[in-house]
Design a protein around this motif. Structure first.
Motif, PDB file in Angstrom:
ATOM      1  N   ARG A   1       0.824  -1.200   0.000  1.00 12.90           N
ATOM      2  CA  ARG A   1       0.000   0.000   0.000  1.00 12.90           C
ATOM      3  C   ARG A   1       0.867   1.263   0.000  1.00 12.90           C
ATOM      4  O   ARG A   1       0.567   2.223  -0.699  1.00 12.90           O
ATOM      5  CB  ARG A   1      -0.921  -0.045   1.226  1.00 12.90           C
ATOM      6  CG  ARG A   1      -2.023   0.941   1.173  1.00 12.90           C
ATOM      7  CD  ARG A   1      -3.390   0.248   1.093  1.00 12.90           C
ATOM      8  NE  ARG A   1      -4.435   1.242   1.145  1.00 12.90           N
ATOM      9  CZ  ARG A   1      -5.149   1.563   0.095  1.00 12.90           C
ATOM     10  NH1 ARG A   1      -4.988   0.938  -1.030  1.00 12.90           N
ATOM     11  NH2 ARG A   1      -6.062   2.476   0.183  1.00 12.90           N
ATOM     12  N   THR A   2       1.923   1.289   0.769  1.00 16.53           N
ATOM     13  CA  THR A   2       2.813   2.450   0.826  1.00 16.53           C
ATOM     14  C   THR A   2       3.504   2.663  -0.522  1.00 16.53           C
ATOM     15  O   THR A   2       3.632   3.790  -0.988  1.00 16.53           O
ATOM     16  CB  THR A   2       3.881   2.257   1.921  1.00 16.53           C
ATOM     17  OG1 THR A   2       3.238   1.896   3.129  1.00 16.53           O
ATOM     18  CG2 THR A   2       4.673   3.513   2.142  1.00 16.53           C
ATOM     19  N   THR A   3       3.937   1.599  -1.161  1.00 19.36           N
ATOM     20  CA  THR A   3       4.574   1.691  -2.469  1.00 19.36           C
ATOM     21  C   THR A   3       3.601   2.246  -3.502  1.00 19.36           C
ATOM     22  O   THR A   3       3.963   3.082  -4.333  1.00 19.36           O
ATOM     23  CB  THR A   3       5.087   0.305  -2.917  1.00 19.36           C
ATOM     24  OG1 THR A   3       5.936  -0.214  -1.910  1.00 19.36           O
ATOM     25  CG2 THR A   3       5.836   0.404  -4.223  1.00 19.36           C
ATOM     26  N   GLU A   4       2.348   1.816  -3.422  1.00 19.23           N
ATOM     27  CA  GLU A   4       1.323   2.298  -4.344  1.00 19.23           C
ATOM     28  C   GLU A   4       1.086   3.801  -4.153  1.00 19.23           C
ATOM     29  O   GLU A   4       0.993   4.560  -5.117  1.00 19.23           O
ATOM     30  CB  GLU A   4       0.017   1.526  -4.113  1.00 19.23           C
ATOM     31  CG  GLU A   4      -1.066   1.829  -5.132  1.00 19.23           C
ATOM     32  CD  GLU A   4      -2.314   1.006  -4.867  1.00 19.23           C
ATOM     33  OE1 GLU A   4      -3.392   1.631  -4.740  1.00 19.23           O
ATOM     34  OE2 GLU A   4      -2.217  -0.228  -4.786  1.00 19.23           O
ATOM     35  N   THR A   5       1.033   4.241  -2.916  1.00 17.35           N
ATOM     36  CA  THR A   5       0.839   5.660  -2.601  1.00 17.35           C
ATOM     37  C   THR A   5       2.014   6.483  -3.126  1.00 17.35           C
ATOM     38  O   THR A   5       1.821   7.564  -3.674  1.00 17.35           O
ATOM     39  CB  THR A   5       0.695   5.861  -1.075  1.00 17.35           C
ATOM     40  OG1 THR A   5      -0.359   5.035  -0.605  1.00 17.35           O
ATOM     41  CG2 THR A   5       0.407   7.298  -0.717  1.00 17.35           C
ATOM     42  N   LYS A   6       3.235   5.969  -2.962  1.00 18.10           N
ATOM     43  CA  LYS A   6       4.418   6.680  -3.457  1.00 18.10           C
ATOM     44  C   LYS A   6       4.391   6.790  -4.981  1.00 18.10           C
ATOM     45  O   LYS A   6       4.720   7.832  -5.537  1.00 18.10           O
ATOM     46  CB  LYS A   6       5.694   5.973  -3.009  1.00 18.10           C
ATOM     47  CG  LYS A   6       6.003   6.140  -1.541  1.00 18.10           C
ATOM     48  CD  LYS A   6       7.287   5.448  -1.178  1.00 18.10           C
ATOM     49  CE  LYS A   6       7.568   5.568   0.304  1.00 18.10           C
ATOM     50  NZ  LYS A   6       8.793   4.840   0.683  1.00 18.10           N
ATOM     51  N   MET A   7       3.980   5.719  -5.637  1.00 17.24           N
ATOM     52  CA  MET A   7       3.911   5.731  -7.107  1.00 17.24           C
ATOM     53  C   MET A   7       2.897   6.758  -7.603  1.00 17.24           C
ATOM     54  O   MET A   7       3.162   7.491  -8.552  1.00 17.24           O
ATOM     55  CB  MET A   7       3.550   4.339  -7.643  1.00 17.24           C
ATOM     56  CG  MET A   7       4.696   3.358  -7.597  1.00 17.24           C
ATOM     57  SD  MET A   7       6.112   3.900  -8.555  1.00 17.24           S
ATOM     58  CE  MET A   7       5.491   3.711 -10.204  1.00 17.24           C
ATOM     59  N   VAL A   8       1.735   6.813  -6.947  1.00 10.70           N
ATOM     60  CA  VAL A   8       0.707   7.789  -7.322  1.00 10.70           C
ATOM     61  C   VAL A   8       1.259   9.200  -7.138  1.00 10.70           C
ATOM     62  O   VAL A   8       1.078  10.073  -7.986  1.00 10.70           O
ATOM     63  CB  VAL A   8      -0.592   7.573  -6.511  1.00 10.70           C
ATOM     64  CG1 VAL A   8      -1.547   8.735  -6.696  1.00 10.70           C
ATOM     65  CG2 VAL A   8      -1.251   6.261  -6.902  1.00 10.70           C
ATOM     66  N   GLY A   9       1.981   9.434  -6.027  1.00  5.40           N
ATOM     67  CA  GLY A   9       2.586  10.743  -5.777  1.00  5.40           C
ATOM     68  C   GLY A   9       3.601  11.115  -6.841  1.00  5.40           C
ATOM     69  O   GLY A   9       3.656  12.248  -7.301  1.00  5.40           O
ATOM     70  N   LEU A  10       4.426  10.148  -7.247  1.00  5.47           N
ATOM     71  CA  LEU A  10       5.425  10.401  -8.296  1.00  5.47           C
ATOM     72  C   LEU A  10       4.762  10.701  -9.634  1.00  5.47           C
ATOM     73  O   LEU A  10       5.213  11.579 -10.377  1.00  5.47           O
ATOM     74  CB  LEU A  10       6.357   9.195  -8.432  1.00  5.47           C
ATOM     75  CG  LEU A  10       7.375   9.004  -7.302  1.00  5.47           C
ATOM     76  CD1 LEU A  10       8.117   7.675  -7.479  1.00  5.47           C
ATOM     77  CD2 LEU A  10       8.354  10.157  -7.262  1.00  5.47           C
ATOM     78  N   ILE A  11       3.704   9.984  -9.945  1.00  2.00           N
ATOM     79  CA  ILE A  11       2.985  10.230 -11.197  1.00  2.00           C
ATOM     80  C   ILE A  11       2.377  11.623 -11.192  1.00  2.00           C
ATOM     81  O   ILE A  11       2.492  12.369 -12.169  1.00  2.00           O
ATOM     82  CB  ILE A  11       1.910   9.145 -11.440  1.00  2.00           C
ATOM     83  CG1 ILE A  11       2.602   7.804 -11.737  1.00  2.00           C
ATOM     84  CG2 ILE A  11       0.978   9.533 -12.577  1.00  2.00           C
ATOM     85  CD1 ILE A  11       1.670   6.609 -11.743  1.00  2.00           C
ATOM     86  N   ARG A  12       1.744  11.992 -10.074  1.00  2.00           N
ATOM     87  CA  ARG A  12       1.158  13.331  -9.971  1.00  2.00           C
ATOM     88  C   ARG A  12       2.226  14.405 -10.119  1.00  2.00           C
ATOM     89  O   ARG A  12       2.035  15.405 -10.812  1.00  2.00           O
ATOM     90  CB  ARG A  12       0.427  13.493  -8.642  1.00  2.00           C
ATOM     91  CG  ARG A  12      -0.881  12.771  -8.585  1.00  2.00           C
ATOM     92  CD  ARG A  12      -1.566  13.012  -7.265  1.00  2.00           C
ATOM     93  NE  ARG A  12      -2.827  12.291  -7.230  1.00  2.00           N
ATOM     94  CZ  ARG A  12      -3.494  12.023  -6.124  1.00  2.00           C
ATOM     95  NH1 ARG A  12      -3.014  12.408  -4.954  1.00  2.00           N
ATOM     96  NH2 ARG A  12      -4.623  11.363  -6.163  1.00  2.00           N
TER      97      ARG A  12
END
Length: 189
Positions: A1-12
């Protein structure tokens, strides 16, 4: 879940950075300027110094302090103000480049009231010193332009270990400088 949140942040962040880059490329380059200037109403000058009466502005008796005025936009603003007979202070970090800019501006505008103040705007102690120098010479300040800054590709710090971009753009170079010069600004009509 944390990795997914980080990926979304990087994409944004990537989307925002791309939008910022594309906007700047379209509107904030010489080509963008030339495109937009066609929509400007008169008077429009092609350079900071064309004809001192071209736009009907007279800044005689006004005092300007412009940071980062040894090149680029800061130098153009200082040149414009000097061409309109203002008393101009250019606040720069490098003495040699500041003196060269001062000489250029004085020659282009025939205004000898272009003065150099030396300070690194990322250093709080230098801001305090330069404000004391300025207020010892001038009773009022009509216009403050906080233009100096740095945008390095790597992390750089000042003598206090504080990040340069933050200190020069926001903390010392804008907030502290403005706060210390506020009494001088308030003396202006």
């Amino acid at each position: 879940r944390t990795t997914e949140t980080k990926m979304v942040g990087l994409i944004r962040q990537g989307i925002v950075s791309t939008q910022f880059f594309l906007f700047g490329k379209k509107h904030c380059t010489q080509i963008g300027y030339l495109k937009h200037i066609q929509q400007y109403k008169d008077p429009v000058q092609s350079a900071a110094v064309v004809d001192t009466d071209a736009d009907g502005i007279d800044l005689t008796g006004k005092t300007f302090l412009i940071t980062g005025a040894n090149q680029g936009m800061g130098k153009e603003l200082a040149t414009y103000a000097a061409a309109k007979n203002a008393n101009v202070y250019i606040l720069c970090r490098n003495e040699e480049r500041a003196k060269n800019a001062q000489k250029d501006i004085q020659e282009m505008t025939r205004n000898s009231n272009v003065n150099v103040l030396l300070a690194d705007v990322s250093e709080p102690s230098q801001i305090e010193r330069v404000v004391k120098e300025f207020t010892a010479k001038e009773d009022k300040l009509d216009c403050l332009v906080c233009n100096a800054g740095i945008l390095a590709n790597d992390r750089r710090v000042n003598s206090n270990g504080q990040e340069l971009t933050l200190m020069s753009h926001l903390v010392s170079g804008t907030y502290q400088l403005t706060k210390l010069l506020l009494p001088s600004l308030q003396q202006s009509s």
